[in-house]
Design a protein around this motif. Structure first.
Motif, mmCIF file in Angstrom:
data_model
loop_
_atom_site.group_PDB
_atom_site.id
_atom_site.type_symbol
_atom_site.label_atom_id
_atom_site.label_comp_id
_atom_site.label_asym_id
_atom_site.label_seq_id
_atom_site.Cartn_x
_atom_site.Cartn_y
_atom_site.Cartn_z
ATOM 1 N N GLN A 64 0.811 -1.217 0.000
ATOM 2 C CA GLN A 64 0.000 0.000 0.000
ATOM 3 C C GLN A 64 0.848 1.273 0.000
ATOM 4 O OE1 GLN A 64 -2.234 0.826 3.617
ATOM 5 N NE2 GLN A 64 -0.679 -0.188 4.855
ATOM 6 N N PHE A 65 2.091 1.179 0.459
ATOM 7 C CA PHE A 65 2.912 2.385 0.533
ATOM 8 C C PHE A 65 3.163 3.000 -0.843
ATOM 9 C CE2 PHE A 65 3.801 0.863 4.801
ATOM 10 C CZ PHE A 65 3.789 2.057 5.510
ATOM 11 N N ALA A 66 3.155 2.173 -1.882
ATOM 12 C CA ALA A 66 3.303 2.735 -3.237
ATOM 13 C C ALA A 66 2.155 3.689 -3.528
ATOM 14 C CB ALA A 66 3.344 1.608 -4.268
ATOM 15 N N GLY A 67 0.937 3.315 -3.173
ATOM 16 C CA GLY A 67 -0.218 4.171 -3.388
ATOM 17 C C GLY A 67 -0.261 5.369 -2.465
ATOM 18 N N LEU A 68 0.229 5.196 -1.241
ATOM 19 C CA LEU A 68 0.278 6.318 -0.306
ATOM 20 C C LEU A 68 1.287 7.371 -0.765
ATOM 21 C CD1 LEU A 68 0.181 4.329 3.061
ATOM 22 C CD2 LEU A 68 -1.617 5.848 2.209
ATOM 23 N N LYS A 69 2.357 6.932 -1.377
ATOM 24 C CA LYS A 69 3.379 7.878 -1.840
ATOM 25 C C LYS A 69 2.910 8.686 -3.044
ATOM 26 C CE LYS A 69 6.682 4.673 -1.740
ATOM 27 N NZ LYS A 69 8.002 3.991 -1.834
ATOM 28 N N THR A 70 2.045 8.099 -3.867
ATOM 29 C CA THR A 70 1.575 8.812 -5.055
ATOM 30 C C THR A 70 0.276 9.584 -4.807
ATOM 31 O OG1 THR A 70 0.321 6.880 -5.803
ATOM 32 C CG2 THR A 70 2.603 7.087 -6.583
ATOM 33 N N GLY A 71 -0.398 9.284 -3.696
ATOM 34 C CA GLY A 71 -1.673 9.924 -3.428
ATOM 35 C C GLY A 71 -2.860 9.172 -3.989
ATOM 36 N N ASP A 72 -2.624 7.988 -4.584
ATOM 37 C CA ASP A 72 -3.736 7.155 -5.040
ATOM 38 C C ASP A 72 -4.491 6.577 -3.850
ATOM 39 O OD1 ASP A 72 -3.250 7.492 -7.804
ATOM 40 O OD2 ASP A 72 -1.650 6.003 -7.722
ATOM 41 N N LEU A 73 -3.792 6.418 -2.725
ATOM 42 C CA LEU A 73 -4.395 6.040 -1.449
ATOM 43 C C LEU A 73 -4.110 7.171 -0.465
ATOM 44 C CD1 LEU A 73 -3.182 2.313 -1.310
ATOM 45 C CD2 LEU A 73 -5.441 3.140 -2.013
#
Length: 310
Positions: A64-73
């Protein structure tokens, strides 16, 4: 996921949406264990009570950290010091993920064995006893090696690395789900079968079953990063898992786009005992996550109302 409490639903207009917060949905991540689903649903329903738009998104714990870093999550409500510290630090270092503080819960995740296994492996809870009695934990599939039942692969935890670094004659077998992990414990405990497995707290299992955590060499960050540190000078991960807080983290843009919601999330606080009771309601008593959250909110209106910033 829909909130079903009539009493709490009547409060929906009590906290109208604030003008400076975006009306776009705040994306909260859901994982694959009951406690995290409860924590996230509770936070989401409180945000709804404050007038915010919430979306629940299924995501792997570490990935999930990939999405948190991009703002998708947008927000992850449970990052455990025990297994998430490395991924969390890497994300913080990018500047794209921020720490929203502790949840109030303190995490333990470690190898655990039922009390009846102590007689079969003298010397426990000291980890070195496992060197001499791995076969006591063997199953037909792993014999003569012992079997360690780990959590789902997505949880991380470095168990394979630890087994190799400490030269333990164990095979790591991962449960497919959180439910499968504890179903195996229940079955083994009833039959007094050999088992050693990943147990975590806050959870109902350490209270329901008599047993103990294995005592590994003390954790240090250097033990995970520097092979020369620890009992094996040639390998990292030759120590126990870290213990400590369960954290809330978010994409950096959340604080700017939803400032009041961000403060509300920062104010979220719940104890191990409260969470353990709610997990028991779901896992042992057959209640749904939504029912359990609704019941807690009905009984604790003053608590969660105080979290809300408007």
């Amino acid at each position: 996921m829909k909130y079903i409490s009539v009493a709490a639903a009547a409060l929906m207009t009590a906290f109208p949406a604030v003008a400076q917060d975006s009306s776009d949905p705040i994306k909260l991540t859901l994982h694959d264990w009951s406690g995290q689903l409860i924590t996230t649903t509770l936070m989401g329903e409180v945000l709804k009570q404050a007038g915010h738009n919430v979306e629940y998104v299924q995501a792997d714990y570490i990935a999930q950290f990939a999405g948190l870093k991009t703002g998708d999550l947008h927000v992850a409500m449970e990052i455990w010091e025990t297994t998430g510290r490395e991924a969390m630090d890497e994300a913080f270092a990018t500047g794209n993920v921020i720490n929203l503080g502790e949840t109030g819960m303190q995490a333990i995740e470690e190898w655990w064995y039922p009390a009846y296994m102590a007689d079969r492996c003298p010397g426990l809870p000291n980890w070195e006893a496992l060197k001499d009695c791995a076969d006591a934990f063997a199953t037909p599939e792993t014999a003569p090696m012992g079997r360690y039942l780990g959590g789902p692969v997505t949880w991380g935890g470095f168990d394979e690395e630890r087994v190799e670094a400490l030269e333990l004659d164990f095979e790591v077998v991962h449960a497919g789900t959180d439910a499968a992990l504890f179903a195996e414990l229940e079955a083994a405990y009833q039959r007094q079968d050999p088992i050693i497995l990943w147990i975590y707290s806050p959870h109902w299992a350490p209270a329901k079953y008599e047993g103990q955590y294995v005592e590994f060499p003390p954790y240090s960050p250097e033990c995970y990063s520097d092979p020369s540190v620890g009992v094996n000078p040639n390998a990292a991960y030759d120590c126990g898992k870290p213990r400590g807080p369960i954290w809330k983290v978010a994409y950096k843009g959340v604080a700017e786009k939803w400032p009041n919601a961000t403060k509300t999330i920062e104010n979220f606080h719940i104890t191990n005992d409260e969470m353990g009771k709610m997990v028991a309601e779901v896992d042992l008593n057959g209640k749904s996550v939504e029912e359990t959250v609704a019941a807690w909110m009905d009984a604790n209106k003053d608590t969660w109302s105080a979290w809300i910033v408007k």
